[in-house]
Motif scaffolding. Sequence first.
Motif, mmCIF file in Angstrom:
data_model
loop_
_atom_site.group_PDB
_atom_site.id
_atom_site.type_symbol
_atom_site.label_atom_id
_atom_site.label_comp_id
_atom_site.label_asym_id
_atom_site.label_seq_id
_atom_site.Cartn_x
_atom_site.Cartn_y
_atom_site.Cartn_z
ATOM 1 N N ILE A 120 -5.658 15.625 -4.161
ATOM 2 C CA ILE A 120 -6.428 14.403 -4.432
ATOM 3 C C ILE A 120 -6.906 14.380 -5.884
ATOM 4 N N LEU A 121 -7.298 15.534 -6.415
ATOM 5 C CA LEU A 121 -7.730 15.566 -7.822
ATOM 6 C C LEU A 121 -6.584 15.162 -8.747
ATOM 7 N N LYS A 122 -5.361 15.515 -8.350
ATOM 8 C CA LYS A 122 -4.190 15.100 -9.164
ATOM 9 C C LYS A 122 -3.951 13.594 -9.025
ATOM 10 N N LEU A 123 -4.120 13.065 -7.817
ATOM 11 C CA LEU A 123 -3.976 11.607 -7.660
ATOM 12 C C LEU A 123 -5.056 10.867 -8.450
ATOM 13 N N ASP A 124 -6.249 11.469 -8.550
ATOM 14 C CA ASP A 124 -7.314 10.848 -9.370
ATOM 15 C C ASP A 124 -6.825 10.648 -10.800
ATOM 16 N N GLU A 125 -6.087 11.638 -11.317
ATOM 17 C CA GLU A 125 -5.590 11.543 -12.706
ATOM 18 C C GLU A 125 -4.703 10.314 -12.880
ATOM 19 N N VAL A 126 -3.972 9.971 -11.821
ATOM 20 C CA VAL A 126 -3.023 8.859 -11.893
ATOM 21 C C VAL A 126 -3.712 7.527 -11.600
ATOM 22 N N PHE A 127 -4.511 7.497 -10.545
ATOM 23 C CA PHE A 127 -5.029 6.216 -10.057
ATOM 24 C C PHE A 127 -6.404 5.823 -10.610
ATOM 25 N N LEU A 128 -7.140 6.783 -11.171
ATOM 26 C CA LEU A 128 -8.494 6.442 -11.642
ATOM 27 C C LEU A 128 -8.572 6.321 -13.160
ATOM 28 N N VAL A 129 -7.405 6.270 -13.822
ATOM 29 C CA VAL A 129 -7.414 6.079 -15.276
ATOM 30 C C VAL A 129 -7.608 4.591 -15.570
ATOM 31 N N HIS A 130 -7.602 4.217 -16.853
ATOM 32 C CA HIS A 130 -7.880 2.822 -17.207
ATOM 33 C C HIS A 130 -6.613 1.987 -17.186
ATOM 34 N N PRO A 131 -6.551 0.880 -16.467
ATOM 35 C CA PRO A 131 -7.584 0.454 -15.532
ATOM 36 C C PRO A 131 -7.404 1.197 -14.205
ATOM 37 N N PRO A 132 -8.502 1.519 -13.520
ATOM 38 C CA PRO A 132 -8.354 2.213 -12.231
ATOM 39 C C PRO A 132 -7.726 1.305 -11.183
ATOM 40 N N ASP A 133 -7.000 1.913 -10.271
ATOM 41 C CA ASP A 133 -6.422 1.169 -9.149
ATOM 42 C C ASP A 133 -7.569 0.830 -8.179
ATOM 43 N N PRO A 134 -7.881 -0.456 -7.959
ATOM 44 C CA PRO A 134 -9.076 -0.794 -7.177
ATOM 45 C C PRO A 134 -8.992 -0.337 -5.722
#
Length: 343
Positions: free
Chosen positions: A98-112
């Motif tokens: 999940i921490l790796k998915l955060d790198e992908v999906f929570l960057v700018h702009p985050p995936d809502p």
Amino acid sequence: MRILKMKPDFLKEFLMGLEGFGALYGPKRQSGILKYAPIESYDELVLDGENTLLPLKRLFHPMRFDMFRFDSRGFEADYSIFEKRVIIGVHPCEIHGILKLDEVFLVHPPDPYYAGLRKNSAIIGFSCLPAENALCRSTGTDIVAEGFDLFFVDLTDFYLVWVGSSFGYDMILEKEDFFDENVTHEDIQIYIEWREKRNRMFKKSFNFRDMPDIIELSYKSEIWDYFGKKCLSCGQCTMVCPTCNCYNVTDVLDLATETSGRRERMWDSCMFADYSLVAGGHNFRHARADRLKLWYTHKLKAFAHKYGSPACVGCGRCVETCPVDINVLTVSEALTSCEVPEE
Ligand code: SF4
Ligand code: SF4
């Protein structure tokens, strides 16, 4: 970070009492398959360390959902997938995933959609002992220091409980009497012995540290052709991998109006033949060997260059799942030895 102790007798009441913080989810067997699903009773929870068939990502990056509805005037986002959840029984490698998915999906702009599911979910981690194909010691993901609200380490006579967030601490306060702050030297010794025993239980390993360089050096290796001939392009390796996150979107029109409808999002796989098909009919990775090379290059080299660590958390699912024995172990062994495997 606070670390507390709890007697096993309190576990059931504590976990089931978390309902006030959100719907309880956890590993549960349904039709013989272990999956993360809503939990109605403590007896449904499987906390013995077995991997679920699909990883935790399916609760944050759903296999298929509606993103929004549209018509000729505009669109309205559909956030009906959001729900307050407490996810129990999450292994360290899953938290790293999940921490790796955060790198992908929570960057700018985050995936809502991902961001909303993350914000609404608490993670209660649980320690596990290595399964037959566990590789998390090789990938350094067998321990976890962040990404959870609470983390329970099962030391048989007691749990050590790491408190990873203020939300986790609120959960502790609900049943403060169950917890003991007095972690003694003897307790620490028991924990150290447990870690050492667990480290000795790993049966498999691979050369994870050197893989970025080896992958780069092996770009033209015939080993890719060997694996390409075997690969079935079924995509199972990508579905079961906690860090694979490709998706596709499709607009589904309402037949009655043909001007309104909904946009669906669903998992995709770079192993599928049409993944790199573009307008005009050109396919950048028509050969299966090229698609395999993309997967391993992205996972074990490119992700590390971009985010600081590779996108494999050593869960072992690709080892268990690929019907023709293509996985991080067989590929890394072949590339490291520079030998095409024998049939
Ligand atoms: S590559 Fe294989 S072992 Fe690594 S995280 Fe993905 S499924 Fe697990
Ligand atoms: S590597 Fe194995 S699991 Fe992955 S697409 Fe090919 S055959 Fe399927």
